[in-house]
Design a protein around this motif. Structure first.
Motif, PDB file in Angstrom:
ATOM      1  N   ILE A  64      41.383  30.532  39.045  1.00 46.62           N
ATOM      2  CA  ILE A  64      40.412  31.013  38.065  1.00 46.62           C
ATOM      3  C   ILE A  64      39.892  32.414  38.407  1.00 46.62           C
ATOM      4  O   ILE A  64      39.839  33.272  37.516  1.00 46.62           O
ATOM      5  N   PRO A  65      39.523  32.716  39.650  1.00 45.61           N
ATOM      6  CA  PRO A  65      39.053  34.074  39.929  1.00 45.61           C
ATOM      7  C   PRO A  65      40.115  35.141  39.622  1.00 45.61           C
ATOM      8  O   PRO A  65      39.804  36.213  39.107  1.00 45.61           O
ATOM      9  N   ARG A  68      40.329  35.651  35.828  1.00 47.58           N
ATOM     10  CA  ARG A  68      39.204  36.445  35.333  1.00 47.58           C
ATOM     11  C   ARG A  68      39.347  37.924  35.713  1.00 47.58           C
ATOM     12  O   ARG A  68      39.025  38.802  34.929  1.00 47.58           O
ATOM     13  N   ARG A  69      39.842  38.176  36.905  1.00 44.92           N
ATOM     14  CA  ARG A  69      40.060  39.566  37.333  1.00 44.92           C
ATOM     15  C   ARG A  69      41.092  40.247  36.437  1.00 44.92           C
ATOM     16  O   ARG A  69      40.883  41.364  35.970  1.00 44.92           O
ATOM     17  N   LEU A  71      41.897  39.400  33.398  1.00 53.34           N
ATOM     18  CA  LEU A  71      41.304  39.564  32.071  1.00 53.34           C
ATOM     19  C   LEU A  71      40.414  40.798  32.011  1.00 53.34           C
ATOM     20  O   LEU A  71      40.481  41.576  31.057  1.00 53.34           O
ATOM     21  N   LEU A  72      39.589  41.003  33.032  1.00 54.23           N
ATOM     22  CA  LEU A  72      38.721  42.185  33.056  1.00 54.23           C
ATOM     23  C   LEU A  72      39.525  43.482  33.088  1.00 54.23           C
ATOM     24  O   LEU A  72      39.189  44.449  32.402  1.00 54.23           O
ATOM     25  N   ARG A  92      41.454  36.015  26.165  1.00 54.72           N
ATOM     26  CA  ARG A  92      40.124  35.650  26.698  1.00 54.72           C
ATOM     27  C   ARG A  92      39.807  34.188  26.427  1.00 54.72           C
ATOM     28  O   ARG A  92      39.346  33.463  27.310  1.00 54.72           O
ATOM     29  N   VAL A  95      41.830  32.023  28.786  1.00 54.05           N
ATOM     30  CA  VAL A  95      41.279  32.049  30.147  1.00 54.05           C
ATOM     31  C   VAL A  95      40.015  31.197  30.202  1.00 54.05           C
ATOM     32  O   VAL A  95      39.795  30.454  31.171  1.00 54.05           O
ATOM     33  N   ASP A  96      39.204  31.245  29.156  1.00 58.79           N
ATOM     34  CA  ASP A  96      37.971  30.459  29.136  1.00 58.79           C
ATOM     35  C   ASP A  96      38.238  28.950  29.170  1.00 58.79           C
ATOM     36  O   ASP A  96      37.356  28.188  29.569  1.00 58.79           O
ATOM     37  N   GLU A 100      34.558  28.108  34.374  1.00 63.91           N
ATOM     38  CA  GLU A 100      33.984  29.132  35.249  1.00 63.91           C
ATOM     39  C   GLU A 100      34.484  28.959  36.684  1.00 63.91           C
ATOM     40  O   GLU A 100      34.694  27.834  37.140  1.00 63.91           O
TER      41      GLU A 100
END
Length: 104
Positions: A64-65, A68-69, A71-72, A92, A95-96, A100
């Motif tokens: 997950i981290p 998210r990285r 995606l950013l 997005r 990924v969601d 979290e």
């Protein structure tokens, strides 16, 4: 038995539906990006991170981290290209689906 669009049971396949959705969304955005005629400074970053997401989706449940990285980085690279906004939103949303990352 009727299912809502986009839902499938694990009995149809052993694949996690979240991973399938991620793979689909990434593939869609990669196609849109490849077809986009304009060149922009961070295009290579977006392409590299989409490739990384695609690789994570192939190997199973991604971290997950790291999701998210990526995606950013993708959002930062193509966020101002309005023609790609819908595809970016799809990634997005995919990924969601993974929730979290755990808090430290």
């Amino acid at each position: 038995m009727l299912r809502s669009l986009g839902q499938r049971s694990l009995t149809d396949s052993d694949e996690d539906p979240r991973v399938a959705e991620l793979r689909s969304a990434v593939s869609r955005l990669r196609r849109e990006l490849a077809a986009h005629p304009a060149d922009f400074p961070d295009r290579v970053i977006a392409e590299d991170e989409l490739a990384a997401l695609a690789a994570m989706a192939v190997t199973g449940v991604p971290e997950i981290p790291r999701l998210r990285r990526s995606l950013l980085l993708i959002a930062g690279a193509i966020g101002s290209v309005s023609a790609l906004a819908r595809g970016l939103s799809g990634v997005r949303d995919a990924v969601d689906l993974f929730g979290e990352p755990p808090r430290r």
